[in-house]
Design an enzyme around this catalytic site. Sequence first.
Site, PDB file in Angstrom:
ATOM      1  N   ALA A 197      94.728 -48.855  35.163  1.00 22.36           N
ATOM      2  CA  ALA A 197      94.479 -50.281  35.375  1.00 22.36           C
ATOM      3  C   ALA A 197      94.095 -50.990  34.089  1.00 22.36           C
ATOM      4  O   ALA A 197      93.316 -51.945  34.098  1.00 22.36           O
ATOM      5  CB  ALA A 197      93.385 -50.486  36.429  1.00 22.36           C
ATOM      6  N   ALA A 212      98.689 -52.546  30.654  1.00 20.79           N
ATOM      7  CA  ALA A 212     100.017 -52.217  31.178  1.00 20.79           C
ATOM      8  C   ALA A 212      99.978 -52.128  32.697  1.00 20.79           C
ATOM      9  O   ALA A 212     100.862 -52.657  33.381  1.00 20.79           O
ATOM     10  CB  ALA A 212     100.520 -50.913  30.573  1.00 20.79           C
ATOM     11  N   GLY A 213      98.968 -51.463  33.246  1.00 22.89           N
ATOM     12  CA  GLY A 213      98.875 -51.301  34.689  1.00 22.89           C
ATOM     13  C   GLY A 213      98.659 -52.603  35.419  1.00 22.89           C
ATOM     14  O   GLY A 213      99.306 -52.886  36.440  1.00 22.89           O
ATOM     15  N   PHE A 230      98.217 -59.416   9.806  1.00 22.77           N
ATOM     16  CA  PHE A 230      98.018 -58.002  10.081  1.00 22.77           C
ATOM     17  C   PHE A 230      98.956 -57.193   9.198  1.00 22.77           C
ATOM     18  O   PHE A 230      99.964 -57.709   8.698  1.00 22.77           O
ATOM     19  CB  PHE A 230      98.285 -57.703  11.562  1.00 22.77           C
ATOM     20  CG  PHE A 230      97.036 -57.444  12.364  1.00 22.77           C
ATOM     21  CD1 PHE A 230      95.972 -58.318  12.312  1.00 22.77           C
ATOM     22  CD2 PHE A 230      96.922 -56.334  13.184  1.00 22.77           C
ATOM     23  CE1 PHE A 230      94.816 -58.099  13.050  1.00 22.77           C
ATOM     24  CE2 PHE A 230      95.789 -56.098  13.930  1.00 22.77           C
ATOM     25  CZ  PHE A 230      94.724 -56.979  13.857  1.00 22.77           C
ATOM     26  N   GLN A 282      99.265 -41.922  15.188  1.00 21.64           N
ATOM     27  CA  GLN A 282      98.766 -42.883  14.199  1.00 21.64           C
ATOM     28  C   GLN A 282      97.270 -42.709  13.945  1.00 21.64           C
ATOM     29  O   GLN A 282      96.468 -42.642  14.880  1.00 21.64           O
ATOM     30  CB  GLN A 282      99.018 -44.310  14.677  1.00 21.64           C
ATOM     31  CG  GLN A 282      98.589 -45.363  13.664  1.00 21.64           C
ATOM     32  CD  GLN A 282      99.006 -46.761  14.087  1.00 21.64           C
ATOM     33  OE1 GLN A 282      98.326 -47.404  14.879  1.00 21.64           O
ATOM     34  NE2 GLN A 282     100.126 -47.240  13.554  1.00 21.64           N
ATOM     35  N   HIS A 308      94.124 -44.628  12.245  1.00 25.30           N
ATOM     36  CA  HIS A 308      93.707 -45.965  11.828  1.00 25.30           C
ATOM     37  C   HIS A 308      92.900 -45.840  10.544  1.00 25.30           C
ATOM     38  O   HIS A 308      92.049 -44.950  10.425  1.00 25.30           O
ATOM     39  CB  HIS A 308      92.859 -46.626  12.916  1.00 25.30           C
ATOM     40  CG  HIS A 308      92.734 -48.113  12.755  1.00 25.30           C
ATOM     41  ND1 HIS A 308      91.955 -48.695  11.770  1.00 25.30           N
ATOM     42  CD2 HIS A 308      93.295 -49.139  13.437  1.00 25.30           C
ATOM     43  CE1 HIS A 308      92.036 -50.007  11.874  1.00 25.30           C
ATOM     44  NE2 HIS A 308      92.851 -50.311  12.873  1.00 25.30           N
ATOM     45  N   LEU A 344      86.060 -48.022  16.054  1.00 25.11           N
ATOM     46  CA  LEU A 344      87.072 -48.818  15.367  1.00 25.11           C
ATOM     47  C   LEU A 344      86.464 -50.011  14.643  1.00 25.11           C
ATOM     48  O   LEU A 344      85.674 -50.760  15.213  1.00 25.11           O
ATOM     49  CB  LEU A 344      88.099 -49.317  16.384  1.00 25.11           C
ATOM     50  CG  LEU A 344      89.200 -50.235  15.846  1.00 25.11           C
ATOM     51  CD1 LEU A 344      90.107 -49.482  14.883  1.00 25.11           C
ATOM     52  CD2 LEU A 344      90.013 -50.812  17.005  1.00 25.11           C
ATOM     53  N   GLU A 400      91.446 -53.988  12.231  1.00 26.54           N
ATOM     54  CA  GLU A 400      92.311 -54.394  11.131  1.00 26.54           C
ATOM     55  C   GLU A 400      92.152 -55.875  10.818  1.00 26.54           C
ATOM     56  O   GLU A 400      92.479 -56.339   9.734  1.00 26.54           O
ATOM     57  CB  GLU A 400      93.759 -54.078  11.483  1.00 26.54           C
ATOM     58  CG  GLU A 400      94.738 -54.257  10.342  1.00 26.54           C
ATOM     59  CD  GLU A 400      96.091 -53.637  10.641  1.00 26.54           C
ATOM     60  OE1 GLU A 400      97.095 -54.135  10.117  1.00 26.54           O
ATOM     61  OE2 GLU A 400      96.134 -52.647  11.390  1.00 26.54           O
ATOM     62  N   ARG A 411      99.618 -49.095   8.383  1.00 26.11           N
ATOM     63  CA  ARG A 411      98.473 -48.223   8.612  1.00 26.11           C
ATOM     64  C   ARG A 411      98.660 -46.829   8.027  1.00 26.11           C
ATOM     65  O   ARG A 411      97.702 -46.215   7.546  1.00 26.11           O
ATOM     66  CB  ARG A 411      98.186 -48.133  10.123  1.00 26.11           C
ATOM     67  CG  ARG A 411      97.606 -49.420  10.673  1.00 26.11           C
ATOM     68  CD  ARG A 411      97.444 -49.386  12.165  1.00 26.11           C
ATOM     69  NE  ARG A 411      96.758 -50.586  12.630  1.00 26.11           N
ATOM     70  CZ  ARG A 411      96.527 -50.858  13.911  1.00 26.11           C
ATOM     71  NH1 ARG A 411      96.925 -50.012  14.847  1.00 26.11           N
ATOM     72  NH2 ARG A 411      95.904 -51.969  14.258  1.00 26.11           N
ATOM     73  N   HIS A 470      93.910 -42.867  16.322  1.00 25.80           N
ATOM     74  CA  HIS A 470      93.866 -44.180  16.967  1.00 25.80           C
ATOM     75  C   HIS A 470      94.885 -44.354  18.088  1.00 25.80           C
ATOM     76  O   HIS A 470      94.578 -44.953  19.115  1.00 25.80           O
ATOM     77  CB  HIS A 470      94.090 -45.253  15.898  1.00 25.80           C
ATOM     78  CG  HIS A 470      94.001 -46.659  16.402  1.00 25.80           C
ATOM     79  ND1 HIS A 470      92.885 -47.147  17.046  1.00 25.80           N
ATOM     80  CD2 HIS A 470      94.888 -47.692  16.362  1.00 25.80           C
ATOM     81  CE1 HIS A 470      93.083 -48.421  17.365  1.00 25.80           C
ATOM     82  NE2 HIS A 470      94.295 -48.769  16.977  1.00 25.80           N
ATOM     83  N   GLU A 516     100.754 -47.176  26.489  1.00 26.82           N
ATOM     84  CA  GLU A 516     100.678 -46.080  25.529  1.00 26.82           C
ATOM     85  C   GLU A 516     101.116 -44.744  26.123  1.00 26.82           C
ATOM     86  O   GLU A 516     101.531 -43.851  25.380  1.00 26.82           O
ATOM     87  CB  GLU A 516      99.262 -45.958  24.958  1.00 26.82           C
ATOM     88  CG  GLU A 516      99.192 -45.097  23.717  1.00 26.82           C
ATOM     89  CD  GLU A 516      97.820 -45.077  23.055  1.00 26.82           C
ATOM     90  OE1 GLU A 516      97.621 -44.253  22.149  1.00 26.82           O
ATOM     91  OE2 GLU A 516      96.954 -45.892  23.439  1.00 26.82           O
ATOM     92  N   ARG A 542     103.346 -47.597  14.442  1.00 29.93           N
ATOM     93  CA  ARG A 542     103.135 -48.874  15.126  1.00 29.93           C
ATOM     94  C   ARG A 542     102.481 -49.876  14.201  1.00 29.93           C
ATOM     95  O   ARG A 542     101.480 -49.564  13.549  1.00 29.93           O
ATOM     96  CB  ARG A 542     102.265 -48.680  16.365  1.00 29.93           C
ATOM     97  CG  ARG A 542     101.926 -49.996  17.061  1.00 29.93           C
ATOM     98  CD  ARG A 542     101.114 -49.775  18.313  1.00 29.93           C
ATOM     99  NE  ARG A 542      99.774 -49.283  18.067  1.00 29.93           N
ATOM    100  CZ  ARG A 542      98.741 -50.030  17.688  1.00 29.93           C
ATOM    101  NH1 ARG A 542      98.898 -51.316  17.430  1.00 29.93           N
ATOM    102  NH2 ARG A 542      97.546 -49.480  17.524  1.00 29.93           N
ATOM    103  N   LEU A 600      99.313 -54.346  22.160  1.00 26.18           N
ATOM    104  CA  LEU A 600      99.059 -55.201  23.312  1.00 26.18           C
ATOM    105  C   LEU A 600     100.351 -55.838  23.798  1.00 26.18           C
ATOM    106  O   LEU A 600     100.584 -55.987  24.999  1.00 26.18           O
ATOM    107  CB  LEU A 600      98.038 -56.291  22.961  1.00 26.18           C
ATOM    108  CG  LEU A 600      96.616 -55.837  22.632  1.00 26.18           C
ATOM    109  CD1 LEU A 600      95.697 -57.035  22.488  1.00 26.18           C
ATOM    110  CD2 LEU A 600      96.087 -54.897  23.695  1.00 26.18           C
TER     111      LEU A 600
END
Length: 544
Positions: free
Chosen positions: A11, A14-15, A113, A229, A231, A241, A244, A275, A340, A364, A375, A381
Amino acid sequence: MPSHDVLIIGAGLAGQRAALAAAQTGASVGVVSKVHPVRSHSVAAAGGINAALNPEDTWESHAFDTVKGSDFLGDQDAIEIMCREAPEEILWLEHAGVTFHRDDAGHLGTRAFGGASAARTYYVADITGQAILHVLYEQLLKHHEQLDRYEEWFTVDLLQDDDGHCTGAICRNLRDGHLEVFNAKAVILASGGAGQVYQPTTNGLIVTGDGIAQAYRIGARLQDMEMVQYHPTTLAGNGLLITEGARGEGAWLLNAEGERFMERYAPNKLELASRDVVSRAEQTEINEGRGFPDGTVALDITKVPRRRTLEALREIVNIGRDYAGVDITREPIHIRPGNHYIMGGVKTDTHGQTNVPGLYAAGEVACVSVHGANRLGANSLLDTLVFGRRAGEHAALNRARHTTMPLTRPARVEDTERYISSIIRREPGGRRIAAIKEELGEIMNRYVAVFRDAEGLATAHETIRRLKEEAAKAAVDDRGAVFNQDVIAAIELGYMLEVAESTIVAAEARKESRVAQYRLDFPDRNDGEWLKHIDLSRRCSTSS
């Protein structure tokens, strides 16, 4: 037994986006999540979401940056879909209530970014994922008549009929331990990545590769699993985190000698190189003795005006203060590369379909390969939302409307009950689950991380085989039913070891270096032999 046209497992963004899209078609939808939806890991996405929405920007430019960032391994048809549909998705979110940053003129504001040729990242301070997640959850509440939420339910197994079609899932209610069959015409996996396979990681404790392993076990193909990946900016000691967005606002990276070392590695992009470039540069500085004694380099956010830092980066101000005792507006903070994101996952087409009929995946957990070998920041997102929506729509309109509701044999539940009972009845004396997990994370971080070679990968593979044997006998203290986290941890550990082994097998097979996969023994990119994906199935591994 609960039955739904579309069953969504997970959830996060994506969910929830898939659930909303499916519900808007009139389909009955069930959403199963092992945590409350707004505690899903999407809440940790900080920096923003990409879209070529400004008049001077174009989707073609966004697509080219994405293809280039993927080191040309990304699927260009899928990338075109994502970048074309991005502006509309941003506008839909804004109209739904996401309070994106606006400039002094009232226009939606952007930040730069890494790897992007234009400032096209839209954001809500440094809590973008949290802001979008809450708005989507609010939108789901409007569809309560055809949408049921099963919060704090843990998915143990995916179901298949005699023809190999996915027909639902068996889930465990964490509150009382009972199992339930969820029948469905279509199942969408949206359960996230597998960051806990590594330590340190920016990923939460719930990110244990559940969906990847579950799909793999019923015959779904995995793709690009070697592409993991790191980070560049995670907090030393715990992997938290540091967005970025800090470098997007103008922060510098410094070694222990006070040198802005990115001038040597990426003189044009500097800290806003992709990255993989920044992570390798940092690790090289550390390995060659120019890092700090604690195995870090420094991120100097004092280069950003203090007022701007407090406005746009307020969460990492709090993280620096609470977890490192550092006021980042006045002094640099120590950081290092940390796990990451995984570019690989369950192989899907652009509608989220897998090779298992009735099984979809998005976010993901999935690999439509818009990210290829690397990525770009703020494309994750976008990936979750665009392909979550597309999976929800396709599952509802093209699968559920033309399929009868399946029924599951009671004996199938008994198999899962016996499996869980065998975990609870384990004899004492086995190795602790936490110890196995810790060794797994350390071995993956040492040998399957920023730099790799054949010897290290072989060592990691041998270790994983041993850990699998130990995990099968790992000690379980809690024999009860109510919120038995020992049992859940034991099942999750099995998922993580499955994902770890698939990552190593793919990394061993790819005998070249391509951004996230950097082989010291094969340091060059080899387009002649390796401009292709590695697919894995439970029976064999293939290239495509």
